[in-house]
Design a protein around this motif. Structure first.
Motif, short mmCIF file in Angstrom:
data_model
loop_
_atom_site.label_atom_id
_atom_site.label_comp_id
_atom_site.label_asym_id
_atom_site.label_seq_id
_atom_site.Cartn_x
_atom_site.Cartn_y
_atom_site.Cartn_z
N PHE A 23 0.82 -1.22 0.00
CA PHE A 23 0.00 0.00 0.00
C PHE A 23 0.86 1.27 0.00
O PHE A 23 0.55 2.25 -0.69
N HIS A 24 1.96 1.26 0.76
CA HIS A 24 2.78 2.48 0.87
C HIS A 24 3.35 2.93 -0.48
O HIS A 24 3.72 4.08 -0.64
N HIS A 57 1.62 3.21 -3.08
CA HIS A 57 0.50 3.75 -3.87
C HIS A 57 -0.16 4.97 -3.23
O HIS A 57 -1.29 5.29 -3.56
N THR A 58 0.53 5.60 -2.29
CA THR A 58 -0.16 6.65 -1.52
C THR A 58 -0.07 8.05 -2.15
O THR A 58 -0.72 8.97 -1.67
N LEU A 61 -3.33 10.17 -2.91
CA LEU A 61 -4.43 9.38 -2.32
C LEU A 61 -5.70 10.23 -2.18
O LEU A 61 -6.81 9.74 -2.40
N HIS A 62 -5.53 11.49 -1.81
CA HIS A 62 -6.70 12.34 -1.58
C HIS A 62 -7.53 12.57 -2.84
O HIS A 62 -8.66 13.03 -2.76
N VAL A 83 -11.04 4.86 -3.07
CA VAL A 83 -10.42 3.57 -2.71
C VAL A 83 -11.52 2.57 -2.36
O VAL A 83 -12.43 2.89 -1.58
N CYS A 91 -7.28 -2.54 6.84
CA CYS A 91 -7.08 -1.87 5.54
C CYS A 91 -8.01 -0.68 5.36
O CYS A 91 -7.62 0.34 4.81
N MET A 124 -6.31 1.98 7.05
CA MET A 124 -5.09 2.43 6.34
C MET A 124 -5.40 3.41 5.22
O MET A 124 -4.59 4.26 4.87
N ALA A 125 -6.58 3.26 4.63
CA ALA A 125 -6.91 4.05 3.43
C ALA A 125 -7.42 5.45 3.77
O ALA A 125 -7.76 6.21 2.86
N ALA A 150 -8.11 9.18 1.61
CA ALA A 150 -8.59 9.11 0.22
C ALA A 150 -9.85 9.97 0.08
O ALA A 150 -10.49 10.33 1.07
#
Ligand code: 3SL
Length: 238
Positions: free
Chosen positions: A10-11, A13-14, A17-18, A22, A105, A108-109, A112
């Motif tokens: 995941f890290h 692909h950040t 993210l905003h 997701v 998860c 974690m997201a 987004a």
């Protein structure tokens, strides 16, 4: 559009993210259970990192649910089987939930544009929203303890195949669609080979697999905000 095959990746692909929608995917069983609970009338699902944290919600009248290694944690009224989240039990209720991979998860997201719980139970409702909204999409597979798994990747492929018109330069998405193409005729049979499906044989929870493969049986949009999942109201736009 991109696919993250495991939380361990995941890290990578950040960036931006905003700007992304997701979809967190834990087919067996967290995101399928979340869709079922909201579809059956639960008001909200507060996700927590640990079982101890979930128990704090009991004094506020929440049902407390915890799963670790596929089993209900002792002292909790609910585990993570969608079959336990009947409308008789959950309608009008708040639920505090922690699971081994899925709720981790979802948390974690955060950051987004939107974070959704995705499953076969709400696949077309999700695809419709994502296409209409048009933002870039990340398909985030929860896997099992940072490892790749078959069921989440299969669903990522099924959803990606519906997201026509999205640009993708992602080999993981291509691989997921290829897997879906191979399995689409009988996905439940295909998933019989999955390691988590085998785990369910030992836990005597095999019927959960059938329930988690029922396409569009809980057509809700579970949207996560500040750790809490609620149904996105119908007609909401970006
Ligand atoms: O790890 C999770 O979030 C769970 O979905 C795992 S289980 O299906 O409850 O075993």
């Amino acid at each position: 559009m991109e696919t993250v095959m495991s939380p361990a990746l995941f890290h990578l692909h950040t960036a931006d993210l905003h700007r992304k929608n997701v979809v967190v995917i834990d087919i067996l069983r967290a995101t399928s259970t979340i869709c079922t609970a909201l579809h059956n009338g639960a008001v909200e699902i507060a996700t927590t990192a640990t079982p101890a944290e979930a128990l704090h919600f009991r004094s506020q009248g929440y049902l407390c649910a915890a799963e670790r290694d596929g089993q209900t944690v002792e002292g909790f009224e609910l585990g993570n089987s969608p079959q336990d989240y009947t409308s008789e039990k959950v309608k009008g209720k708040g639920i505090a939930l922690t699971t081994t991979n899925g709720t981790r998860c979802l948390r974690m997201a955060r950051g987004a544009a939107h974070v959704f719980a995705g499953s076969f139970l709400n696949i077309d409702a999700l695809a419709n929203f994502l296409v209409h909204d048009g933002r870039d999409v990340m398909l985030f597979c929860a896997g099992w303890k940072d490892r790749f798994n078959l069921e989440d990747t299969l669903f990522a492929g099924a959803l990606a195949a519906r997201l026509t018109g999205f640009e993708s330069h992602c080999d993981a998405t291509l691989a997921a669609i290829t897997l879906w193409d191979k399995a689409a005729a009988n996905p439940e049979n295909f998933l019989g080979q999955a390691s988590h499906a085998k785990r369910f044989q030992t836990l005597h929870r095999e019927s959960d697999i059938t329930v988690c493969m029922r396409m569009n049986s809980a057509p809700v949009l579970p949207l996560m905000k500040e750790g809490v999942l609620r149904c996105m109201p119908a007609g909401t736009t970006a």
